[in-house]
Write an enzyme that holds these catalytic residues in place. Structure first.
Site, short mmCIF file in Angstrom:
data_model
loop_
_atom_site.label_atom_id
_atom_site.label_comp_id
_atom_site.label_asym_id
_atom_site.label_seq_id
_atom_site.Cartn_x
_atom_site.Cartn_y
_atom_site.Cartn_z
N CYS A 1 -9.24 -20.96 9.08
CA CYS A 1 -7.86 -20.45 8.98
C CYS A 1 -7.92 -19.06 8.33
O CYS A 1 -8.97 -18.63 7.84
CB CYS A 1 -7.01 -21.39 8.12
SG CYS A 1 -7.55 -21.38 6.40
N HIS B 1 -13.87 -25.90 0.99
CA HIS B 1 -14.37 -27.27 1.04
C HIS B 1 -15.16 -27.51 2.32
O HIS B 1 -14.70 -28.23 3.22
CB HIS B 1 -13.21 -28.26 0.90
CG HIS B 1 -12.81 -28.46 -0.53
ND1 HIS B 1 -11.55 -28.86 -0.90
CD2 HIS B 1 -13.51 -28.31 -1.67
CE1 HIS B 1 -11.50 -28.95 -2.22
NE2 HIS B 1 -12.68 -28.61 -2.71
N CYS C 1 -5.96 -18.00 -1.60
CA CYS C 1 -5.17 -17.80 -0.38
C CYS C 1 -3.74 -17.39 -0.75
O CYS C 1 -3.12 -18.00 -1.63
CB CYS C 1 -5.13 -19.10 0.43
SG CYS C 1 -4.02 -18.96 1.84
N GLU D 1 -6.18 -27.06 -5.76
CA GLU D 1 -4.94 -26.28 -5.57
C GLU D 1 -3.84 -26.78 -6.52
O GLU D 1 -3.11 -25.99 -7.12
CB GLU D 1 -4.48 -26.41 -4.11
CG GLU D 1 -3.17 -25.70 -3.84
CD GLU D 1 -2.63 -25.97 -2.44
OE1 GLU D 1 -3.44 -26.16 -1.50
OE2 GLU D 1 -1.41 -25.99 -2.29
N THR E 1 -0.20 -27.18 0.02
CA THR E 1 -0.11 -26.47 1.31
C THR E 1 -0.57 -27.32 2.49
O THR E 1 -0.17 -27.07 3.62
CB THR E 1 -0.96 -25.18 1.28
OG1 THR E 1 -2.27 -25.50 0.81
CG2 THR E 1 -0.34 -24.11 0.42
N ASN F 1 -7.40 -31.01 3.97
CA ASN F 1 -6.70 -30.80 5.24
C ASN F 1 -7.42 -31.49 6.39
O ASN F 1 -6.79 -32.00 7.31
CB ASN F 1 -6.45 -29.31 5.49
CG ASN F 1 -7.69 -28.55 5.90
OD1 ASN F 1 -8.06 -28.56 7.07
ND2 ASN F 1 -8.35 -27.90 4.96
S1 SF4 Z 1 -3.08 -22.49 2.58
FE1 SF4 Z 1 -5.08 -23.37 2.97
S2 SF4 Z 1 -5.01 -23.92 5.15
FE2 SF4 Z 1 -3.34 -22.47 4.80
S3 SF4 Z 1 -4.17 -20.45 5.29
FE3 SF4 Z 1 -4.44 -20.79 3.08
S4 SF4 Z 1 -6.50 -21.65 2.85
FE4 SF4 Z 1 -5.90 -21.87 5.01
#
Ligand code: SF4
Length: 280
Positions: free
Chosen positions: A12, A40, A95, A125, A161, A219
């Site tokens: 991603c 991960h 992120c 997170e 998320t 995820n």
């Molecule tokens: S929140 Fe997590 S899944 Fe979404 S873009 Fe960021 S790292 Fe990727």
């Protein structure tokens, strides 16, 4: 046998960004450390180790350099403060979607809300976000957890998320009985939603599903759960080496989806292995 690879697969945006930032830095300064794995996916973390990007797993004392990259999930505030006190050079690769959730949590706290964080308390997170609103927040993993809450003046909701929209809605609905004043931020990542939706669609039209990604990846685990709801023939693997030829006996269509921290190479390895099995 038909093989369908999900359109939303591979890294991603947040994972690609974190890895690129770490690689660019290590090319300039040599060895760099991350607090815990940068993402991960054990295979990717192992590859990055060869490039001088080292995951300090449990102890900050493992860090034998000055350059630290904050991983995609973020790090708790006390750890950040420790690194600053040691005059480490810090590159933040958290992120932006995760940082945004943290900012919403802080905003809610400032405005007098008790922050309800929907997610797994053991996930990095959630530890990161919780560390910024420690006294004014509650972490809710499942709808049952709402029973522990007494009536509160104001509740503000954010979510992990990679949470499933169903769990988010279910918990939020139950929370409506716990206050008269609400503010809700849907902080589920758009990429996670796309992957979950595609997994649902693909598992409905496949005879067998392969979910590729770290066994420690929230995820990816979520995608496996979604797929299994529709199709018991769902296998969560990290590498092509785990594939078993007998799984595919009588299978006409295989669906392949990946977690957000799965590299394209892992997908190619799986497809190549299926070809070697003589199934395509
Ligand atoms: S929140 Fe997590 S899944 Fe979404 S873009 Fe960021 S790292 Fe990727």
């Amino acid at each position: 046998m038909k093989i369908i690879v999900a359109k939303n697969s591979g890294f991603c945006f947040g994972v690609r960004r974190a890895i690129n930032l770490a690689i660019n830095l290590s090319e300039k300064v040599g060895r760099v450390y991350t607090i815990g794995p940068i993402i991960h996916n054990p295979q990717v973390v192992e590859e990055l180790f060869k490039d001088g990007i080292i995951a300090a797993r449990n102890h900050l004392t493992e860090i034998k350099g000055k350059n630290v990259v904050i991983r995609a999930h973020g790090i708790p505030l006390d750890v950040l403060n420790y690194l600053c006190s040691k005059k480490m050079k810090i590159l933040d690769a958290t992120c932006p979607y995760v940082t945004r959730s943290k900012s919403y949590a802080e905003e809610l706290m400032r405005d007098g809300y008790t922050v309800a964080i929907i997610g797994n308390p053991d996930h990095p997170e959630i530890k990161y976000i919780h560390s910024y609103v420690p006294g004014n927040s509650i972490i809710l993993k499942s709808p049952e957890d709402v029973k522990k809450i007494k009536f509160l003046k104001k509740i503000g909701v954010i979510t992990q998320t990679t949470q499933s929209p169903e769990n988010f809605i279910e918990i939020t609905k139950k929370l409506l009985h716990c206050s008269n004043e609400f503010k809700i931020f849907n902080t589920i990542c758009p990429d996670a939603i796309k992957r979950q939706k595609e997994t649902e669609e693909l598992s409905a039209k496949s005879d067998l599903m392969i979910i590729i990604g770290g066994k420690n990846s929230a995820n990816t685990q979520r995608l496996a759960v979604i797929s299994r709801k529709k199709l018991s023939e769902t296998h969560h693997i990290e590498t092509a080496g785990e594939l078993k030829k007998h799984w595919f006996r009588g299978v006409k269509t295989v669906g392949i989806v990946t977690g957000a921290s799965t590299p394209d190479k892992s997908i190619k390895d799986v497809v190549d292995t299926l070809k070697k099995f003589g199934l395509q």
